[in-house]
Scaffold this motif. Structure first.
Motif, PDB file in Angstrom:
ATOM      1  N   SER A  29      52.346  35.944  15.014  1.00 12.85           N
ATOM      2  CA  SER A  29      51.622  34.781  15.505  1.00 12.85           C
ATOM      3  C   SER A  29      52.583  33.598  15.569  1.00 12.85           C
ATOM      4  O   SER A  29      53.663  33.615  15.001  1.00 12.85           O
ATOM      5  N   GLY A  30      52.185  32.572  16.277  1.00 13.69           N
ATOM      6  CA  GLY A  30      52.996  31.373  16.355  1.00 13.69           C
ATOM      7  C   GLY A  30      53.982  31.347  17.506  1.00 13.69           C
ATOM      8  O   GLY A  30      54.739  30.402  17.645  1.00 13.69           O
ATOM      9  N   HIS A  31      53.994  32.383  18.334  1.00 11.00           N
ATOM     10  CA  HIS A  31      54.878  32.408  19.491  1.00 11.00           C
ATOM     11  C   HIS A  31      54.067  32.145  20.747  1.00 11.00           C
ATOM     12  O   HIS A  31      53.004  32.723  20.929  1.00 11.00           O
ATOM     13  N   SER A  32      54.558  31.264  21.616  1.00 10.50           N
ATOM     14  CA  SER A  32      53.912  31.102  22.914  1.00 10.50           C
ATOM     15  C   SER A  32      54.563  32.101  23.867  1.00 10.50           C
ATOM     16  O   SER A  32      55.770  32.322  23.831  1.00 10.50           O
ATOM     17  N   CYS A  33      53.753  32.708  24.697  1.00 10.59           N
ATOM     18  CA  CYS A  33      54.224  33.788  25.553  1.00 10.59           C
ATOM     19  C   CYS A  33      53.726  33.567  26.978  1.00 10.59           C
ATOM     20  O   CYS A  33      52.540  33.329  27.193  1.00 10.59           O
ATOM     21  N   VAL A  34      54.637  33.647  27.941  1.00 14.36           N
ATOM     22  CA  VAL A  34      54.290  33.529  29.353  1.00 14.36           C
ATOM     23  C   VAL A  34      54.799  34.776  30.062  1.00 14.36           C
ATOM     24  O   VAL A  34      55.973  35.146  29.932  1.00 14.36           O
ATOM     25  N   LEU A  35      53.903  35.419  30.796  1.00 18.61           N
ATOM     26  CA  LEU A  35      54.227  36.640  31.527  1.00 18.61           C
ATOM     27  C   LEU A  35      53.884  36.447  32.994  1.00 18.61           C
ATOM     28  O   LEU A  35      53.000  35.660  33.325  1.00 18.61           O
ATOM     29  N   GLN A  36      54.558  37.202  33.837  1.00 20.12           N
ATOM     30  CA  GLN A  36      54.251  37.125  35.267  1.00 20.12           C
ATOM     31  C   GLN A  36      54.571  38.454  35.926  1.00 20.12           C
ATOM     32  O   GLN A  36      55.517  39.141  35.546  1.00 20.12           O
ATOM     33  N   ASP A  37      53.771  38.802  36.936  1.00 20.76           N
ATOM     34  CA  ASP A  37      54.042  39.978  37.756  1.00 20.76           C
ATOM     35  C   ASP A  37      53.451  39.736  39.138  1.00 20.76           C
ATOM     36  O   ASP A  37      52.488  38.978  39.289  1.00 20.76           O
ATOM     37  N   VAL A  38      54.013  40.386  40.136  1.00 23.05           N
ATOM     38  CA  VAL A  38      53.573  40.203  41.509  1.00 23.05           C
ATOM     39  C   VAL A  38      52.317  41.020  41.839  1.00 23.05           C
ATOM     40  O   VAL A  38      51.575  40.690  42.750  1.00 23.05           O
ATOM     41  N   ASP A  39      52.040  42.054  41.068  1.00 21.01           N
ATOM     42  CA  ASP A  39      50.923  42.964  41.336  1.00 21.01           C
ATOM     43  C   ASP A  39      49.697  42.570  40.517  1.00 21.01           C
ATOM     44  O   ASP A  39      49.735  42.581  39.283  1.00 21.01           O
ATOM     45  N   SER A  40      48.610  42.236  41.190  1.00 21.01           N
ATOM     46  CA  SER A  40      47.407  41.761  40.496  1.00 21.01           C
ATOM     47  C   SER A  40      46.782  42.832  39.602  1.00 21.01           C
ATOM     48  O   SER A  40      46.230  42.510  38.546  1.00 21.01           O
ATOM     49  N   VAL A  41      46.869  44.103  39.972  1.00 15.33           N
ATOM     50  CA  VAL A  41      46.331  45.179  39.131  1.00 15.33           C
ATOM     51  C   VAL A  41      47.143  45.282  37.840  1.00 15.33           C
ATOM     52  O   VAL A  41      46.583  45.446  36.748  1.00 15.33           O
ATOM     53  N   SER A  42      48.456  45.163  37.947  1.00 14.99           N
ATOM     54  CA  SER A  42      49.299  45.189  36.746  1.00 14.99           C
ATOM     55  C   SER A  42      48.979  44.022  35.823  1.00 14.99           C
ATOM     56  O   SER A  42      48.997  44.169  34.600  1.00 14.99           O
ATOM     57  N   VAL A  43      48.693  42.873  36.405  1.00 14.59           N
ATOM     58  CA  VAL A  43      48.334  41.701  35.595  1.00 14.59           C
ATOM     59  C   VAL A  43      47.048  41.974  34.819  1.00 14.59           C
ATOM     60  O   VAL A  43      46.963  41.693  33.624  1.00 14.59           O
ATOM     61  N   LEU A  44      46.047  42.540  35.471  1.00  9.10           N
ATOM     62  CA  LEU A  44      44.785  42.853  34.790  1.00  9.10           C
ATOM     63  C   LEU A  44      44.998  43.894  33.682  1.00  9.10           C
ATOM     64  O   LEU A  44      44.491  43.739  32.571  1.00  9.10           O
ATOM     65  N   LEU A  45      45.761  44.943  33.975  1.00  8.15           N
ATOM     66  CA  LEU A  45      46.053  45.957  32.960  1.00  8.15           C
ATOM     67  C   LEU A  45      46.872  45.366  31.815  1.00  8.15           C
ATOM     68  O   LEU A  45      46.654  45.687  30.645  1.00  8.15           O
ATOM     69  N   GLY A  46      47.803  44.496  32.152  1.00  5.54           N
ATOM     70  CA  GLY A  46      48.616  43.845  31.133  1.00  5.54           C
ATOM     71  C   GLY A  46      47.806  42.960  30.212  1.00  5.54           C
ATOM     72  O   GLY A  46      48.020  42.951  28.992  1.00  5.54           O
ATOM     73  N   ARG A  47      46.862  42.225  30.775  1.00  7.97           N
ATOM     74  CA  ARG A  47      45.985  41.381  29.937  1.00  7.97           C
ATOM     75  C   ARG A  47      45.180  42.239  28.968  1.00  7.97           C
ATOM     76  O   ARG A  47      45.021  41.888  27.797  1.00  7.97           O
ATOM     77  N   MET A  48      44.666  43.371  29.448  1.00  7.59           N
ATOM     78  CA  MET A  48      43.919  44.271  28.555  1.00  7.59           C
ATOM     79  C   MET A  48      44.840  44.850  27.487  1.00  7.59           C
ATOM     80  O   MET A  48      44.459  44.940  26.318  1.00  7.59           O
ATOM     81  N   ASN A  49      46.048  45.222  27.865  1.00  7.39           N
ATOM     82  CA  ASN A  49      47.011  45.782  26.925  1.00  7.39           C
ATOM     83  C   ASN A  49      47.338  44.771  25.817  1.00  7.39           C
ATOM     84  O   ASN A  49      47.398  45.128  24.641  1.00  7.39           O
ATOM     85  N   LEU A  50      47.541  43.525  26.182  1.00  4.81           N
ATOM     86  CA  LEU A  50      47.825  42.494  25.190  1.00  4.81           C
ATOM     87  C   LEU A  50      46.662  42.327  24.218  1.00  4.81           C
ATOM     88  O   LEU A  50      46.863  42.234  23.000  1.00  4.81           O
TER      89      LEU A  50
END
Length: 85
Positions: free
Chosen positions: A22-43
């Motif tokens: 905890s205590g870390h700010s994290c910024v992620l990005q990807d060009v594929d909207s499906v990967s973004v949705l899967l990534g959010r669930m994974n996190l």
């Protein structure tokens, strides 16, 4: 500490690095909207709640929310799934 993964895909790398930290700010990005949705669930499944995940093209310097930001740590895998000309 601030952490960035500009080609995050399904956020596997970020979820492994940040799980239980905890205590870390994290910024992620990807060009594929499906990967973004899967990534959010994974996190969420790995207990990472302090991450912001954007859908955008990191290579296009004028259309990214990462523009002008500075991070303490940047890690990524190359964008194998994207076709660039």
């Amino acid at each position: 500490n601030s952490f960035c993964d500009p080609f995050a895909g399904n956020a596997g790398l970020a979820s492994e690095l940040l799980a239980g930290h905890s205590g870390h700010s994290c910024v992620l990005q990807d060009v594929d909207s499906v990967s973004v949705l899967l990534g959010r669930m994974n996190l969420l499944l790995h207990g990472v709640h302090a991450a912001r995940y954007y859908c955008g093209d990191t290579i296009d310097l004028y259309s990214t929310p990462l523009d002008g930001r500075k991070f303490d740590i940047v890690v990524t895998h190359p964008p194998f799934g994207a076709k660039y000309r």
